[in-house]
Design a protein around this motif. Structure first.
Motif, PDB file in Angstrom:
ATOM      1  N   TYR A  69      32.899  69.697 -32.925  1.00  7.77           N
ATOM      2  CA  TYR A  69      33.041  71.053 -32.372  1.00  7.77           C
ATOM      3  C   TYR A  69      34.522  71.394 -32.171  1.00  7.77           C
ATOM      4  O   TYR A  69      34.995  72.474 -32.532  1.00  7.77           O
ATOM      5  N   PHE A  70      35.270  70.453 -31.596  1.00  5.01           N
ATOM      6  CA  PHE A  70      36.698  70.621 -31.363  1.00  5.01           C
ATOM      7  C   PHE A  70      37.462  70.798 -32.685  1.00  5.01           C
ATOM      8  O   PHE A  70      38.354  71.652 -32.800  1.00  5.01           O
ATOM      9  N   TYR A  71      37.100  70.004 -33.690  1.00 10.83           N
ATOM     10  CA  TYR A  71      37.781  70.044 -34.990  1.00 10.83           C
ATOM     11  C   TYR A  71      37.644  71.421 -35.637  1.00 10.83           C
ATOM     12  O   TYR A  71      38.620  71.982 -36.146  1.00 10.83           O
ATOM     13  N   PHE A  72      36.446  71.967 -35.632  1.00  8.32           N
ATOM     14  CA  PHE A  72      36.238  73.288 -36.235  1.00  8.32           C
ATOM     15  C   PHE A  72      36.937  74.379 -35.433  1.00  8.32           C
ATOM     16  O   PHE A  72      37.454  75.342 -36.005  1.00  8.32           O
ATOM     17  N   HIS A  73      36.966  74.247 -34.107  1.00  6.27           N
ATOM     18  CA  HIS A  73      37.726  75.195 -33.294  1.00  6.27           C
ATOM     19  C   HIS A  73      39.191  75.209 -33.720  1.00  6.27           C
ATOM     20  O   HIS A  73      39.794  76.266 -33.938  1.00  6.27           O
ATOM     21  N   LYS A  74      39.767  74.026 -33.833  1.00  7.75           N
ATOM     22  CA  LYS A  74      41.203  73.920 -34.069  1.00  7.75           C
ATOM     23  C   LYS A  74      41.589  74.296 -35.494  1.00  7.75           C
ATOM     24  O   LYS A  74      42.615  74.971 -35.704  1.00  7.75           O
ATOM     25  N   ALA A 104      29.327  73.277 -37.185  1.00  8.27           N
ATOM     26  CA  ALA A 104      29.187  71.977 -36.539  1.00  8.27           C
ATOM     27  C   ALA A 104      27.782  71.421 -36.730  1.00  8.27           C
ATOM     28  O   ALA A 104      27.607  70.232 -37.004  1.00  8.27           O
ATOM     29  N   SER A 105      26.788  72.294 -36.604  1.00  4.41           N
ATOM     30  CA  SER A 105      25.405  71.853 -36.761  1.00  4.41           C
ATOM     31  C   SER A 105      25.146  71.338 -38.178  1.00  4.41           C
ATOM     32  O   SER A 105      24.500  70.308 -38.373  1.00  4.41           O
ATOM     33  N   GLN A 106      25.662  72.038 -39.162  1.00  4.63           N
ATOM     34  CA  GLN A 106      25.481  71.613 -40.556  1.00  4.63           C
ATOM     35  C   GLN A 106      26.200  70.299 -40.840  1.00  4.63           C
ATOM     36  O   GLN A 106      25.672  69.429 -41.543  1.00  4.63           O
ATOM     37  N   PHE A 107      27.409  70.144 -40.295  1.00  6.11           N
ATOM     38  CA  PHE A 107      28.138  68.898 -40.527  1.00  6.11           C
ATOM     39  C   PHE A 107      27.426  67.713 -39.889  1.00  6.11           C
ATOM     40  O   PHE A 107      27.395  66.610 -40.450  1.00  6.11           O
ATOM     41  N   LEU A 108      26.846  67.916 -38.712  1.00  4.89           N
ATOM     42  CA  LEU A 108      26.140  66.831 -38.035  1.00  4.89           C
ATOM     43  C   LEU A 108      24.915  66.386 -38.817  1.00  4.89           C
ATOM     44  O   LEU A 108      24.443  65.249 -38.646  1.00  4.89           O
ATOM     45  N   ILE A 148      14.930  62.927 -40.529  1.00  7.26           N
ATOM     46  CA  ILE A 148      14.199  64.198 -40.614  1.00  7.26           C
ATOM     47  C   ILE A 148      14.425  65.028 -39.362  1.00  7.26           C
ATOM     48  O   ILE A 148      14.675  66.239 -39.433  1.00  7.26           O
ATOM     49  N   GLY A 149      14.347  64.372 -38.179  1.00 11.38           N
ATOM     50  CA  GLY A 149      14.500  65.106 -36.925  1.00 11.38           C
ATOM     51  C   GLY A 149      15.857  65.774 -36.801  1.00 11.38           C
ATOM     52  O   GLY A 149      15.952  66.964 -36.491  1.00 11.38           O
ATOM     53  N   ILE A 150      16.922  65.007 -37.053  1.00  8.90           N
ATOM     54  CA  ILE A 150      18.268  65.573 -36.923  1.00  8.90           C
ATOM     55  C   ILE A 150      18.529  66.614 -38.008  1.00  8.90           C
ATOM     56  O   ILE A 150      19.113  67.673 -37.744  1.00  8.90           O
ATOM     57  N   THR A 151      18.083  66.339 -39.240  1.00 12.54           N
ATOM     58  CA  THR A 151      18.299  67.284 -40.336  1.00 12.54           C
ATOM     59  C   THR A 151      17.554  68.594 -40.089  1.00 12.54           C
ATOM     60  O   THR A 151      18.140  69.680 -40.156  1.00 12.54           O
ATOM     61  N   VAL A 152      16.273  68.477 -39.789  1.00 11.38           N
ATOM     62  CA  VAL A 152      15.474  69.690 -39.547  1.00 11.38           C
ATOM     63  C   VAL A 152      15.941  70.399 -38.285  1.00 11.38           C
ATOM     64  O   VAL A 152      16.069  71.632 -38.265  1.00 11.38           O
ATOM     65  N   GLY A 153      16.212  69.624 -37.227  1.00 11.68           N
ATOM     66  CA  GLY A 153      16.655  70.233 -35.974  1.00 11.68           C
ATOM     67  C   GLY A 153      17.929  71.033 -36.141  1.00 11.68           C
ATOM     68  O   GLY A 153      18.029  72.187 -35.689  1.00 11.68           O
ATOM     69  N   ASN A 154      18.930  70.444 -36.790  1.00 18.49           N
ATOM     70  CA  ASN A 154      20.198  71.153 -36.988  1.00 18.49           C
ATOM     71  C   ASN A 154      20.044  72.327 -37.950  1.00 18.49           C
ATOM     72  O   ASN A 154      20.660  73.377 -37.758  1.00 18.49           O
ATOM     73  N   ALA A 200      20.005  78.185 -38.319  1.00 18.16           N
ATOM     74  CA  ALA A 200      19.382  79.387 -38.885  1.00 18.16           C
ATOM     75  C   ALA A 200      18.890  80.351 -37.814  1.00 18.16           C
ATOM     76  O   ALA A 200      18.731  81.544 -38.090  1.00 18.16           O
ATOM     77  N   THR A 201      18.648  79.857 -36.590  1.00 20.88           N
ATOM     78  CA  THR A 201      18.029  80.702 -35.558  1.00 20.88           C
ATOM     79  C   THR A 201      18.901  80.930 -34.335  1.00 20.88           C
ATOM     80  O   THR A 201      18.507  81.690 -33.445  1.00 20.88           O
ATOM     81  N   VAL A 202      20.086  80.280 -34.261  1.00 21.88           N
ATOM     82  CA  VAL A 202      20.891  80.362 -33.050  1.00 21.88           C
ATOM     83  C   VAL A 202      21.297  81.787 -32.704  1.00 21.88           C
ATOM     84  O   VAL A 202      21.367  82.170 -31.527  1.00 21.88           O
ATOM     85  N   ALA A 203      21.548  82.625 -33.707  1.00 23.15           N
ATOM     86  CA  ALA A 203      21.969  83.996 -33.434  1.00 23.15           C
ATOM     87  C   ALA A 203      20.809  84.880 -32.974  1.00 23.15           C
ATOM     88  O   ALA A 203      21.022  85.896 -32.301  1.00 23.15           O
TER      89      ALA A 203
END
Length: 522
Positions: free
Chosen positions: A86-91, A129-133, A458-464, A469-472
């Motif tokens: 998160y910090f890396y993408f901010h900076k 950040a979500s996609q990178f994770l 699967i959980g982390i991939t689908v969750g992120n 896709a829905t955060v907004a």
């Protein structure tokens, strides 16, 4: 038709190790699966639990090693990695905006009076950040899928200890590389390469699979085995509690590099303690006989639990339901791990690293300490399966609450409601272990570990993916999805409990029996 009594086979193989191999050779040359199974199960009663003093040493050293490893994993994986990304993408992508990019500051955003431009930028950072994770989880958890299967299964032949030490050594190398990469702020994608190093040596899930087999070696089937599994879970939970409480303060006071260095020292101590002081648990006679079995037969045995009633009438569907309960729970537990941090860093919560650390600490306290102590108390008055029903219902309810939380105090109620989340793992593993012969414990836990690794991916991939896709539109939608999956676990474990009430506990415990071998079936 040839009827062979397992106890007779055992009696022929108790003089010495060489006699066992000699007397068993006429059975081993055949590839007939019934013969292989017969030989393996002949060792059922040769596996003896250690005495109290040795049992304490086995349990203490293993628990301490896992405790230190989980501290390191929690600080780095749940604390440093998620927040550093998160910090890396901010900076590097939004440094021209008026964001706070210093990890020692309290928050990356403001809960109120935020302009539309900053809100849009924050959402973009959340998506990136979500996609990178997703990539980090794939790097860490895809390699152990097959490694888990091989390492845990091979531990039935070559012993548990080598396959406990190997994943910790791989983790140590990854943490050293993380310290270097974060210190010099290398390209973010190098972190994926570093994670592959740990994944290639089995990772945390491979370690836990073999550790569970280790527990099965030193305990008798039944509630005592479940209780020791609970103790291991509690030690892991306390390690997570220490790691989560310290991670926020470490990141704020010392930054990402020193925090990761502290994790590296914990992993080094873990591999040192286990490597020097953990005794081997697998009896020598089991290893001698198991070495004569074909590896393909052993790997094939991973699926036998779920495709036949070989270990008793009605065991197939119980194994299937049990593994499905574990899958449903693990999908939620692993899927929310990285998403939850991003969820809390963003508006309206705008938490800092310390608040996130306290939240994880409260979750671990209620799940791994309050919940598992409560499990031990409930065992005295209700069945272990019904304890699982309570735990699964608690787990599902916490997701519903989290999906609609708007205030910080509502978020802090989530781990309180989810007090039973950590009950389900040891209950289902102990339940499956109770139905399984002693020499098949490594094979059983290899399959469970493989399922856990897949659930992690699967959980982390689908969750992120769902969160980005829905955060907004609806920030909490991903938690509603996991709530629905967890509800399936409640239904399945309720059926297992009901079946136990009807059939009785004898139907769910492996017992030695005569095996009929028909030569015409070869």
């Amino acid at each position: 038709m040839l009827v062979i009594n397992e106890k007779n086979v055992k009696s022929k193989s108790t003089d010495n190790d060489e006699t066992k191999i000699t007397d068993s050779t006429h059975l081993l040359h055949s590839e007939d699966t019934e013969t292989v199974r017969l030989l393996g199960e002949s060792t059922q009663d040769t596996v003896k639990s250690p005495g109290p003093r040795h049992f304490f040493r086995h349990s203490f050293v293993l628990s301490l090693g896992i405790f230190l490893l989980v501290i390191a994993f929690t600080i780095t994986q749940h604390g440093v990695l998620n927040q550093y990304v998160y910090f890396y993408f901010h900076k590097h992508y939004f440094g021209n905006l008026s964001f706070q990019v210093n990890p020692t500051e309290k928050s990356y955003c403001k809960a109120n009076n935020v302009s539309s431009d900053i809100t849009e930028a924050e959402n973009k950072i959340q998506v990136l950040a979500s996609q990178f994770l997703i990539y980090t989880s794939l790097a860490l958890f895809i390699p152990p899928v097959l490694g888990n299967l091989f390492f845990a299964t091979l531990s039935d032949t070559y012993g548990r200890k080598p396959f406990i030490v190997l994943p910790i050594a791989g983790a140590f190398l990854r943490y050293v590389l993380f310290v270097i990469g974060i210190h010099y702020e290398v390209n973010l994608y190098w972190l994926i390469v570093f994670l592959l190093v740990e994944g290639a040596t089995g990772g945390l899930f491979s370690l836990l699979s073999v550790a569970l087999s280790y527990v099965a070696d030193i305990t008798e089937p039944g509630d005592n085995r479940v209780f020791l599994l609970v103790i291991i879970e509690v030690c892991a939970g306390v390690g997570g509690l220490v790691g989560s409480l310290s991670s926020g303060y470490l990141i704020r006071a010392l930054g990402f590099t020193i925090s990761t260095l502290i994790s590296t020292i914990c992993v080094f101590l873990s591999v040192l303690i286990i490597g020097l002081f953990l005794p081997e648990s697998l009896p020598h006679e089991v290893k001698l006989i198991s070495k004569r079995l074909q590896i393909c037969d052993k790997l094939k045995g991973v699926t036998t639990f779920y495709t036949s009633n070989r270990y008793g009438k009605g065991t197939q569907w119980r194994y299937v339901f049990s593994i499905l309960v574990g899958i449903c729970v693990q999908l939620g537990l692993q899927g929310k791990a990285s998403v939850e941090t991003l969820y809390q860093l963003n508006a309206p919560f705008c938490w800092d690293s310390v608040l996130i650390g306290w939240f994880i600490a409260i979750r671990i306290t209620f799940a791994y300490i309050v919940g598992l102590v409560l499990l031990r108390l409930l065992q005295r008055c209700i069945s272990i399966e019904f304890c699982g029903v309570i735990g699964a219902a608690s787990h599902a309810s916490s997701f519903f609450l989290e999906a609609f939380a708007e205030k910080s105090f509502e978020m802090f109620f989530v781990p309180v409601v989810g007090f039973g989340s950590a009950m389900i793992g040891p209950i289902m593993k102990g339940f499956m272990s109770k139905m399984t012969p002693a020499d098949k414990q490594g094979t059983l836990f290899a399959g469970i570990g493989m399922a856990d690794s897949l659930c992690n991916i699967i959980g982390i991939t689908v969750g992120n993916a769902v969160y980005s896709a829905t955060v907004a539109k609806m920030r909490g939608f991903v938690f509603l999805m996991f709530a629905g999956i967890s509800t399936v676990a409640v239904i399945l474990i309720f059926i297992l409990w009901l079946a136990g009430r009807i059939g009785g506990s004898k139907d769910m415990t492996y017992t030695e029996k005569e095996i009929v071998v028909d030569p015409e079936e070869k």
